[in-house]
Design a protein around this motif. Structure first.
Motif, PDB file in Angstrom:
ATOM      1  N   TYR A  67      47.375  38.983  40.170  1.00 41.55           N
ATOM      2  CA  TYR A  67      46.143  38.097  40.082  1.00 41.55           C
ATOM      3  C   TYR A  67      46.265  36.830  39.188  1.00 41.55           C
ATOM      4  O   TYR A  67      45.377  36.360  38.432  1.00 41.55           O
ATOM      5  CB  TYR A  67      44.839  38.969  39.609  1.00 41.55           C
ATOM      6  N   ASN A  68      47.559  36.259  39.264  1.00 42.51           N
ATOM      7  CA  ASN A  68      47.766  35.183  38.686  1.00 42.51           C
ATOM      8  C   ASN A  68      48.074  33.892  39.609  1.00 42.51           C
ATOM      9  O   ASN A  68      48.010  32.767  39.423  1.00 42.51           O
ATOM     10  CB  ASN A  68      49.056  35.053  37.808  1.00 42.51           C
ATOM     11  N   GLY A  69      48.405  34.484  40.998  1.00 44.97           N
ATOM     12  CA  GLY A  69      48.782  33.320  41.980  1.00 44.97           C
ATOM     13  C   GLY A  69      48.000  33.519  43.405  1.00 44.97           C
ATOM     14  O   GLY A  69      47.952  32.453  44.059  1.00 44.97           O
ATOM     15  N   PHE A  70      47.653  34.775  43.545  1.00 45.57           N
ATOM     16  CA  PHE A  70      47.032  35.244  44.872  1.00 45.57           C
ATOM     17  C   PHE A  70      45.792  36.012  44.542  1.00 45.57           C
ATOM     18  O   PHE A  70      45.586  36.761  43.746  1.00 45.57           O
ATOM     19  CB  PHE A  70      48.020  36.152  45.748  1.00 45.57           C
ATOM     20  N   PHE A  71      44.618  35.743  45.027  1.00 43.36           N
ATOM     21  CA  PHE A  71      43.582  36.150  45.012  1.00 43.36           C
ATOM     22  C   PHE A  71      42.711  36.349  46.144  1.00 43.36           C
ATOM     23  O   PHE A  71      43.350  36.041  47.530  1.00 43.36           O
ATOM     24  CB  PHE A  71      42.492  35.193  44.184  1.00 43.36           C
ATOM     25  N   TYR A  72      41.587  37.067  46.121  1.00 43.49           N
ATOM     26  CA  TYR A  72      41.160  37.803  47.379  1.00 43.49           C
ATOM     27  C   TYR A  72      40.395  36.644  48.373  1.00 43.49           C
ATOM     28  O   TYR A  72      39.708  36.729  49.458  1.00 43.49           O
ATOM     29  CB  TYR A  72      39.760  38.671  47.066  1.00 43.49           C
ATOM     30  N   LYS A  73      40.339  35.280  47.802  1.00 49.90           N
ATOM     31  CA  LYS A  73      39.700  34.086  48.560  1.00 49.90           C
ATOM     32  C   LYS A  73      40.858  34.222  50.031  1.00 49.90           C
ATOM     33  O   LYS A  73      40.152  33.957  50.943  1.00 49.90           O
ATOM     34  CB  LYS A  73      39.833  33.050  47.964  1.00 49.90           C
ATOM     35  N   PRO A 108      32.366  44.041  38.135  1.00 47.03           N
ATOM     36  CA  PRO A 108      31.060  43.362  37.786  1.00 47.03           C
ATOM     37  C   PRO A 108      31.112  42.073  38.256  1.00 47.03           C
ATOM     38  O   PRO A 108      32.380  41.631  38.587  1.00 47.03           O
ATOM     39  CB  PRO A 108      31.240  43.311  36.083  1.00 47.03           C
ATOM     40  N   PRO A 109      30.205  41.236  38.570  1.00 47.09           N
ATOM     41  CA  PRO A 109      30.070  39.889  39.202  1.00 47.09           C
ATOM     42  C   PRO A 109      31.051  39.074  38.852  1.00 47.09           C
ATOM     43  O   PRO A 109      31.749  38.306  39.411  1.00 47.09           O
ATOM     44  CB  PRO A 109      28.813  39.748  39.012  1.00 47.09           C
ATOM     45  N   ARG A 110      31.154  38.805  37.241  1.00 48.87           N
ATOM     46  CA  ARG A 110      32.154  38.161  36.703  1.00 48.87           C
ATOM     47  C   ARG A 110      33.631  38.239  37.089  1.00 48.87           C
ATOM     48  O   ARG A 110      34.117  37.451  37.495  1.00 48.87           O
ATOM     49  CB  ARG A 110      32.040  38.031  35.081  1.00 48.87           C
ATOM     50  N   VAL A 111      34.012  39.795  37.072  1.00 38.13           N
ATOM     51  CA  VAL A 111      35.269  40.060  37.351  1.00 38.13           C
ATOM     52  C   VAL A 111      35.509  39.813  38.846  1.00 38.13           C
ATOM     53  O   VAL A 111      36.836  39.408  39.220  1.00 38.13           O
ATOM     54  CB  VAL A 111      35.647  41.541  36.903  1.00 38.13           C
ATOM     55  N   ALA A 112      34.544  40.057  39.770  1.00 38.73           N
ATOM     56  CA  ALA A 112      34.739  39.983  41.137  1.00 38.73           C
ATOM     57  C   ALA A 112      34.990  38.604  41.411  1.00 38.73           C
ATOM     58  O   ALA A 112      35.782  38.088  42.229  1.00 38.73           O
ATOM     59  CB  ALA A 112      33.692  40.715  41.736  1.00 38.73           C
ATOM     60  N   ASP A 113      34.232  37.573  40.877  1.00 39.47           N
ATOM     61  CA  ASP A 113      34.345  36.216  41.279  1.00 39.47           C
ATOM     62  C   ASP A 113      35.751  35.905  40.603  1.00 39.47           C
ATOM     63  O   ASP A 113      36.385  34.884  41.372  1.00 39.47           O
ATOM     64  CB  ASP A 113      33.345  35.445  40.345  1.00 39.47           C
ATOM     65  N   ALA A 114      36.231  36.073  39.491  1.00 38.12           N
ATOM     66  CA  ALA A 114      37.569  35.814  39.144  1.00 38.12           C
ATOM     67  C   ALA A 114      39.011  36.233  40.106  1.00 38.12           C
ATOM     68  O   ALA A 114      39.498  35.672  40.360  1.00 38.12           O
ATOM     69  CB  ALA A 114      38.094  36.289  37.697  1.00 38.12           C
TER      70      ALA A 114
END
Length: 316
Positions: free
Chosen positions: A54-60, A190-196
């Motif tokens: 989770y430094n270069g690739f994310f769930y977006k 949590p929402p903050r972690v999920a958003d990240a």
């Protein structure tokens, strides 16, 4: 095409929470052997399979795998930062070759990579800009995860495409083996972690430092036996290494996501990088594992392994 392979575990805790001197000496000897193997082979190109944390690739957008035509390292956990010496022409040729072989490959023209890519380059080449490289991200953390047959197919396609380059190619795998570090999970976050995890907002230096300290503390707790993380599983780790040594890679197609997680922990799927690398080497012909080292290292929350391999009949 001359080809060779190195499989090398990594850990962000190396140098921060190390095992005793006897264990370090054994690991050091194995790493020195791999370095000598690489020097003797003298690769003209390195195809580097590695995961991300989770430094270069994310769930977006979370691809199962992705090849880079350019890449930059973030410098997490004290690893080197800056651009990797990506061979863009070779990367584009490999990408087209993989697509031509029916694999739906994602391509990044500006990949962000972390210690998973950087550590093996530091260990084997003393830097991230010393050898032409084609980075290939293989997801081993973010669920859902697809069948291992697709990873093996990816590796085979890369190996076949690499053969057309007529260069000395080292297939380098980074990650594994069994380990269950404190990696965040999207489901129930949590929402903050999920958003990240979804958007990939770059952390501030303070946030990165706090996150890295949590991992270091987790390593201390794990080594002290006061952790709920899944223990290192030497039996499973050696089964994995036995499978690579046998050359019977098709057996891997029967390994399920659930079985790997139960046996090897939440991040055991970093073994996918090894599967891809061995499949790449196998695509050039029968191979032989020339060295194999394994050590469970609780301080690094990892079953730590180093292997080298080359095609049958090679004098290296």
């Amino acid at each position: 095409m001359p080809a060779a392979l190195v499989g090398l575990s990594h850990s962000p805790l190396i140098g921060k929470k190390d095992p005793g001197p006897e264990v370090l000496a054994r690991i050091g000897a194995a790493v020195d052997g791999a370095r000598a193997f690489v020097r003797d082979f003298d690769p003209e190109l390195v195809v580097l399979y590695a995961p991300d944390h989770y430094n270069g690739f994310f769930y977006k957008e979370m691809p199962p795998f992705c090849l880079a035509t350019a890449a930059n390292a973030v410098g997490d956990f004290g690893s080197l930062s800056g651009p990797l010496s990506v061979d863009a022409d070779a990367a584009k040729s490999l990408a087209q070759g993989v697509l031509d072989r029916g694999i739906d490959l994602t391509v990044s023209a500006r990949m962000t990579v972390d210690h998973g890519f950087v550590q093996p380059l530091e260990v084997l080449f003393d830097g991230i800009d010393r050898v032409p490289v084609v980075p290939v991200f293989v997801n081993g953390v973010a669920t859902p995860l697809g069948p291992l047959a697709r990873i093996r197919a990816l590796g085979a396609a890369v190996g076949e495409a690499a053969a057309a380059l007529d260069r000395r190619v080292l297939f380098l795998a980074s990650g594994g083996l069994s380990h269950d570090p404190p990696v965040p999970v999207l489901d129930g976050a949590p929402p903050r972690v999920a958003d990240a995890l979804i958007e990939g907002h770059p952390p501030t230096p303070e946030q990165r430092a706090k996150g890295e300290q949590r991992v270091v503390q987790a390593g201390r707790d794990y080594a002290a036996g006061s952790s709920t993380m899944i223990p290192i599983n030497p039996g499973w780790d050696n089964l994995v290494l036995d499978t690579f040594a046998s050359g019977s890679l098709s057996e891997i197609d029967d390994w399920t996501v659930e079985w790997m997680g139960a046996e090897g922990g939440g991040s055991a799927h970093e073994v996918r990088t090894w599967i891809a690398a061995y499949a790449s080497l196998a695509a050039t012909g029968p191979y032989r594992v020339t060295s194999r080292f394994y050590e469970p290292v609780p301080e690094w929350i990892a079953g730590f392994a180093v292997t080298t391999a080359h095609p049958e009949g090679s004098d290296r």
